[in-house]
Write a protein that holds these residues in place. Structure first.
Motif, PDB file in Angstrom:
ATOM      1  N   SER A   1       0.910  -1.122   0.150  1.00  0.00           N
ATOM      2  CA  SER A   1       0.038   0.060   0.099  1.00  0.00           C
ATOM      3  C   SER A   1       0.798   1.303  -0.139  1.00  0.00           C
ATOM      4  O   SER A   1       1.996   1.198   0.213  1.00  0.00           O
ATOM      5  CB  SER A   1      -0.946   0.035   1.212  1.00  0.00           C
ATOM      6  OG  SER A   1       0.078   0.227   2.380  1.00  0.00           O
ATOM      7  N   GLY A   2       0.104   2.480  -0.239  1.00  0.00           N
ATOM      8  CA  GLY A   2       1.078   3.591  -0.253  1.00  0.00           C
ATOM      9  C   GLY A   2       1.372   3.981   1.386  1.00  0.00           C
ATOM     10  O   GLY A   2       2.488   4.389   1.285  1.00  0.00           O
TER      11      GLY A   2
ATOM     12  N   LEU B   1       5.199   4.594   2.457  1.00  0.00           N
ATOM     13  CA  LEU B   1       5.726   5.600   3.342  1.00  0.00           C
ATOM     14  C   LEU B   1       6.388   5.276   4.561  1.00  0.00           C
ATOM     15  O   LEU B   1       7.300   5.513   5.145  1.00  0.00           O
ATOM     16  CB  LEU B   1       4.624   6.542   3.790  1.00  0.00           C
ATOM     17  CG  LEU B   1       3.824   7.493   2.507  1.00  0.00           C
ATOM     18  CD1 LEU B   1       2.514   7.999   2.653  1.00  0.00           C
ATOM     19  CD2 LEU B   1       4.948   8.470   2.209  1.00  0.00           C
TER      20      LEU B   1
ATOM     21  N   TYR C   1      -3.171  13.935   3.505  1.00  0.00           N
ATOM     22  CA  TYR C   1      -3.918  12.687   4.051  1.00  0.00           C
ATOM     23  C   TYR C   1      -3.535  12.355   5.302  1.00  0.00           C
ATOM     24  O   TYR C   1      -2.085  12.457   5.249  1.00  0.00           O
ATOM     25  CB  TYR C   1      -4.147  11.849   2.851  1.00  0.00           C
ATOM     26  CG  TYR C   1      -4.939  10.646   3.104  1.00  0.00           C
ATOM     27  CD1 TYR C   1      -6.326  10.769   3.476  1.00  0.00           C
ATOM     28  CD2 TYR C   1      -4.551   9.270   2.738  1.00  0.00           C
ATOM     29  CE1 TYR C   1      -7.083   9.626   3.835  1.00  0.00           C
ATOM     30  CE2 TYR C   1      -5.116   8.147   3.141  1.00  0.00           C
ATOM     31  CZ  TYR C   1      -6.408   8.357   3.789  1.00  0.00           C
ATOM     32  OH  TYR C   1      -7.049   7.231   4.248  1.00  0.00           O
TER      33      TYR C   1
ATOM     34  N   ALA D   1      -2.371   9.591   5.983  1.00  0.00           N
ATOM     35  CA  ALA D   1      -1.481   8.420   5.931  1.00  0.00           C
ATOM     36  C   ALA D   1      -0.011   8.901   5.878  1.00  0.00           C
ATOM     37  O   ALA D   1       0.803   8.423   6.316  1.00  0.00           O
ATOM     38  CB  ALA D   1      -1.771   7.597   4.340  1.00  0.00           C
TER      39      ALA D   1
ATOM     40  N   GLN E   1      -0.559  10.747  -5.073  1.00  0.00           N
ATOM     41  CA  GLN E   1      -1.300  11.460  -6.069  1.00  0.00           C
ATOM     42  C   GLN E   1      -0.749  12.058  -7.376  1.00  0.00           C
ATOM     43  O   GLN E   1      -1.503  12.632  -7.932  1.00  0.00           O
ATOM     44  CB  GLN E   1      -2.062  12.602  -5.240  1.00  0.00           C
ATOM     45  CG  GLN E   1      -2.732  12.139  -3.889  1.00  0.00           C
ATOM     46  CD  GLN E   1      -3.486  13.024  -3.188  1.00  0.00           C
ATOM     47  OE1 GLN E   1      -3.670  14.304  -3.643  1.00  0.00           O
ATOM     48  NE2 GLN E   1      -4.210  12.815  -1.966  1.00  0.00           N
TER      49      GLN E   1
ATOM     50  N   LYS F   1      -6.313   5.978  -7.706  1.00  0.00           N
ATOM     51  CA  LYS F   1      -5.172   6.674  -7.850  1.00  0.00           C
ATOM     52  C   LYS F   1      -4.803   6.848  -9.501  1.00  0.00           C
ATOM     53  O   LYS F   1      -5.501   5.997 -10.152  1.00  0.00           O
ATOM     54  CB  LYS F   1      -3.852   6.318  -7.094  1.00  0.00           C
ATOM     55  CG  LYS F   1      -4.095   6.108  -5.527  1.00  0.00           C
ATOM     56  CD  LYS F   1      -4.047   7.339  -4.926  1.00  0.00           C
ATOM     57  CE  LYS F   1      -4.401   7.413  -3.481  1.00  0.00           C
ATOM     58  NZ  LYS F   1      -3.994   7.918  -2.538  1.00  0.00           N
TER      59      LYS F   1
HETATM   60  C1  LIG Z   1      -3.730   7.634  -0.984  1.00  0.00           C
HETATM   61  C2  LIG Z   1      -2.635   8.413  -0.230  1.00  0.00           C
HETATM   62  C3  LIG Z   1      -1.957   7.476   0.668  1.00  0.00           C
HETATM   63  C4  LIG Z   1      -1.970   6.164   1.020  1.00  0.00           C
HETATM   64  O1  LIG Z   1      -2.110   5.220   0.093  1.00  0.00           O
HETATM   65  P1  LIG Z   1      -2.749   3.841   0.425  1.00  0.00           P
HETATM   66  O2  LIG Z   1      -2.422   2.877  -0.712  1.00  0.00           O
HETATM   67  O3  LIG Z   1      -4.266   4.027   0.763  1.00  0.00           O
HETATM   68  O4  LIG Z   1      -2.244   3.306   1.695  1.00  0.00           O
HETATM   69  C5  LIG Z   1      -0.739   8.283   1.131  1.00  0.00           C
HETATM   70  N1  LIG Z   1      -0.742   9.626   1.017  1.00  0.00           N
HETATM   71  C6  LIG Z   1      -1.625  10.403   0.212  1.00  0.00           C
HETATM   72  C7  LIG Z   1      -1.366  11.777  -0.035  1.00  0.00           C
HETATM   73  C8  LIG Z   1      -2.498   9.695  -0.310  1.00  0.00           C
HETATM   74  O5  LIG Z   1      -3.518  10.334  -1.246  1.00  0.00           O
END
Ligand SMILES: *Cc1c(COP(=O)(O)O)cnc(C)c1O
Length: 364
Positions: free
Chosen positions: A59-60, A64, A86, A88, A159, A185
């Motif tokens: 995942s994103g 990170l 966001y 995250a 993004q 995305k």
């Molecule tokens: C979507 C998003 C994430 C997290 O990505 P996931 O794959 O949903 O965990 C992190 N940072 C930003 C800015 C996002 O838009």
């Protein structure tokens, strides 16, 4: 007429045969985690970004979190990041027991470069920059600040797949770039997925171990890792989508330029480009208005779905009460949170839908 905020089926249907062939190949292969598809996707995504290494992840958020961890950032270290992002982005810092230090946004909604140096202390370890809504941040200046103060530079590119500045892609300006392949995305999978790109071999090696229980060789666990592997099914579907990413991004941009040219209403502030046209891939099309509630209701009454990115800024989220921020701590971010509104923009959106959004806003 109805205009949904997003219809993911449309992008599937555009290249349906290719996706079905790719999926069947994986199903029939008998190999589902860490195989050829993952390796090929990593090579192709690294090449597309002009980066040396890519590591596919779950995942994103994991991209990170593991990127921060791979730099040895942990307990008590400070990481500078935008307040307007966001959750995250912030979780990646606090997942590692580090402290998020927020910076207010500029008129492009990205981190205000002029505020960064004011919050650097002797505990600062990194700047974590976000290319919000698909627009690349002021990377030349941010790079210079990071270099001057000996800080790591991490990019949240969740993004901004393909956004460019001076011929370089978002994700390749810092030590490590972090991507999400969440289905909505610009480069979205058909499930969860993420990746990091880097030119630094030791970061690449560390993230590669971290994603697989901290091991290089099975059952020999060198560091405390996670399970964060991009699976073969998502990797093979992403390989198909990556072949079409230029078309996907340019379609999103075309919709955005139509909105920018044709939305004419004094109560609406349209997004501005901070660099050339290649700097913004329009993951979201975000307008600002003091009359958000009324406009959102008006759009809904005319069948148009909108969203808010994001209604509660991370520093005011319930989960971060312990950080002791209050309403008024970051007034620009909070004002934006009350005024921002995201319009439908997605690959496969039809021109009568785009025109309907424009005319309904102009009549408000
Ligand atoms: C979507 C998003 C994430 C997290 O990505 P996931 O794959 O949903 O965990 C992190 N940072 C930003 C800015 C996002 O838009």
């Amino acid at each position: 007429m109805e205009v949904k905020f997003n219809i993911l089926n449309r992008q599937f249907e555009k290249h349906q045969n290719e996706y079905e062939t790719a999926a069947l190949k994986v199903l029939r292969s008998g190999w589902y985690i860490l195989g050829d598809q993952g390796k090929l996707f990593e090579e192709e995504f690294a090449t597309w970004n002009q980066a040396k290494f890519c590591i596919g992840l779950n995942s994103g958020l994991d991209a990170l979190t593991l990127a921060v961890k791979s730099l040895g950032i942990g307990d008590g270290d400070e990481v500078i990041l935008p307040a307007n992002t966001y959750i995250a982005t912030v979780l990646a810092v606090t997942n590692n027991k580090a402290i998020p230090i927020f910076v207010e946004p500029d008129e492009y909604y990205n981190m205000d470069v002029r505020q960064i140096e004011k919050v650097i202390t002797n505990r600062t370890k990194a700047i974590l920059v976000v290319h919000l809504y698909g627009q690349i941040a002021d990377m030349i200046q941010i790079q210079a600040i990071a270099k001057k103060h000996g800080l790591y530079l991490i990019e949240d590119c969740a993004q901004s797949h393909g956004a460019m500045l001076k011929g370089k892609k978002a994700g390749t300006f810092g030590d490590v770039g972090c991507f999400s392949f969440f289905p909505t995305k610009n480069l979205g999978a058909f499930g969860d997925g993420g990746a990091v790109v880097t030119n630094n071999e030791s970061i690449a090696e560390t993230v590669k171990m971290l994603r697989n229980y901290g091991s290089k060789v099975k059952y020999l666990n060198e560091i405390e890792g996670a399970n964060s592997r991009l699976d073969e099914m998502q990797a093979s579907l992403l390989r198909v989508k990556l072949e079409h990413i230029e078309e996907i991004n340019s379609e999103r941009k075309n919709i955005a330029y139509q909105y920018i040219a044709q939305i004419k209403n004094d109560i609406v502030q349209l997004p501005k480009l901070s660099h050339s046209k290649e700097g913004h891939v329009f993951h979201l099309f975000v307008i600002r208005t003091k009359d958000r509630e009324e406009l959102q209701r008006h759009l809904k009454e005319h069948g148009i779905e909108t969203q808010i990115h994001y209604p509660v800024p991370p520093h005011l989220a319930n989960c971060y009460k312990r950080l002791n921020y209050k309403i008024g701590s970051f007034p620009i971010t909070e004002m934006y949170a009350n005024e921002l509104l995201s319009l439908p923009i997605y690959y496969g959106m039809k021109s009568d839908e785009i025109n309907w959004v424009i005319s309904v806003i102009n009549k408000f």
